[in-house]
Enzyme design. Structure first.
Site, PDB file in Angstrom:
ATOM      1  CG  ASP A 142      41.808  40.349  39.317  1.00 25.33           C
ATOM      2  OD1 ASP A 142      41.935  41.410  39.803  1.00 25.33           O
ATOM      3  OD2 ASP A 142      42.900  39.840  38.337  1.00 25.33           O
ATOM      4  NE  ARG A 189      45.419  40.732  35.989  1.00 26.04           N
ATOM      5  CZ  ARG A 189      45.078  41.561  34.893  1.00 26.04           C
ATOM      6  NH1 ARG A 189      45.587  40.878  33.720  1.00 26.04           N
ATOM      7  NH2 ARG A 189      45.116  42.718  34.719  1.00 26.04           N
TER       8      ARG A 189
END
Ligand code: G3P
Ligand code: MG
Length: 254
Positions: free
Chosen positions: A49, A21
Site C-alpha cells: 500500500d 503487505r
C-alpha cells in the site's frame, strides 16, 4: 522467479501467489522484512500500500494514520519523509522486528523489482490526488518496472488518470460487495485489464463473466488452503495472501 513480466504471468494460465503487505502473517506488514519473507516463502509477487508524504515522497503504509503499526501518532500524509523514517514500524508486531522502518517505494523497487512482481495499491487522500499519480508514474519509469508492476485502487478515477499517464502499466480495479455500482460503470471508458475482487465474490459465474470480458482476476485476501485450491480450480490469476508459505504449499498439492 517464474515470470519475467506481469503480462506473461497473467497469460500463463497458472495461479500466482502475492504476499499481502508482504508475508504479513509472520512479519510486520509493509516492511522490508515482510517483503523479504514473502520472497523467501516462494511468493511470485508482493502487494503493498503506498501513500504520499507531506514533502511528496511515496512511502509504504496501509493505514491513514501511523498509530496502529508504528510507535508514532497522527496522519501519515501530514508528515515529511524524514519524520516517517524516524518511526519504528516493527516493534508493534514483535520485539524481534524492533527498528524496522517504513520503507519508501523506491527502496522496495530497488530491493525487489528484479526478484518479484509488485502490486502497488494506491491509498490516496484528497490532498494528494494528481500529485500521487504523477509521483507513482515517475517512480515506475525511474526503475524501469512498467512490465513488472500492476497498480490497483478502489478508486476508478485514480486508475483512469494513471492509465492515461502510463498506458503500458497494467491496472487492477479493487472492489468488494459494497462498492457502488457507478464505480464499476466509470471503468467502462478506460483501459483496466484486471479485476481485484474480494475473494468471496468469486465463483464459477463470476469467472465466466470475467473471461467473457477478457479480465484477469486477482483475489484478496485468502489465508485458507482449501479456499485457495478452490480458487485455483476456478482459474483465478493470482491469490493475494498474508501467508505465502501456506498458500504456495497448498497450490502445489492441488
Ligand atoms: O490489494 C488487496 C487488499 O490489500 C485491499 O485491501 O485494505 O488490505 O489494502 P487492503
Ligand atoms: Mg492493500
Amino acid at each position: 522467479m517464474r515470470f519475467e513480466t506481469i503480462g506473461e504471468a497473467m497469460q500463463s494460465g497458472e495461479t500466482m501467489v502475492f504476499g499481502h503487505r508482504g508475508a504479513s502473517a509472520s512479519a510486520p506488514m509493509n516492511t522490508l522484512a515482510a517483503f523479504q519473507l514473502a520472497y523467501d516463502q516462494g511468493a511470485d509477487g508482493i502487494e503493498l500500500d503506498t501513500r504520499l508524504s507531506k514533502d511528496g515522497r511515496l512511502f509504504v503504509l496501509h493505514d491513514f494514520t501511523v498509530d496502529a503499526t508504528t510507535d508514532g501518532h497522527g496522519c501519515a500524509a501530514d508528515m515529511t519523509l524524514s519524520q516517517l523514517k524516524r518511526l519504528d514500524a516493527g516493534s508493534w508486531f514483535s520485539s524481534e522486528f524492533a527498528g524496522e522502518g517504513i520503507p519508501t517505494l523506491d527502496e522496495i523497487f530497488d530491493s525487489f523489482g528484479d526478484a518479484l512482481l509488485i502490486n502497488v495499491e494506491i491509498k490516496s487522500t484528497r490532498n494528494s490526488i494528481g500529485r500521487m499519480e504523477k509521483a507513482l508514474a515517475d517512480c515506475i519509469r525511474r526503475h524501469n518496472l512498467r512490465e513488472r508492476v500492476i497498480v490497483s485502487s478502489f478508486d476508478p478515477v485514480i486508475l483512469k488518470r494513471l492509465s492515461g499517464m502510463m498506458p503500458m502499466v497494467m491496472m487492477g480495479f479493487l472492489y468488494q460487495p459494497e462498492t457502488p455500482a457507478e464505480y464499476c460503470l466509470a471503468l467502462k471508458s478506460m483501459q483496466c485489464e484486471a479485476r481485484h475482487p474480494r475473494h468471496d465474490m468469486v465463483d464459477a459465474g463470476y469467472m465466466n463473466w470475467s473471461r467473457a470480458q477478457g479480465y484477469h482476476v486477482n483475489v484478496w485476501t485468502v489465508n485458507d488452503s482449501r479456499r485457495a485450491c478452490a480458487l485455483k480450480q476456478l482459474g483465478v490469476n493470482s491469490i493475494i495472501t498474508d501467508d505465502p508459505a501456506r498458500i504456495v504449499a497448498a497450490l502445489a498439492e492441488c
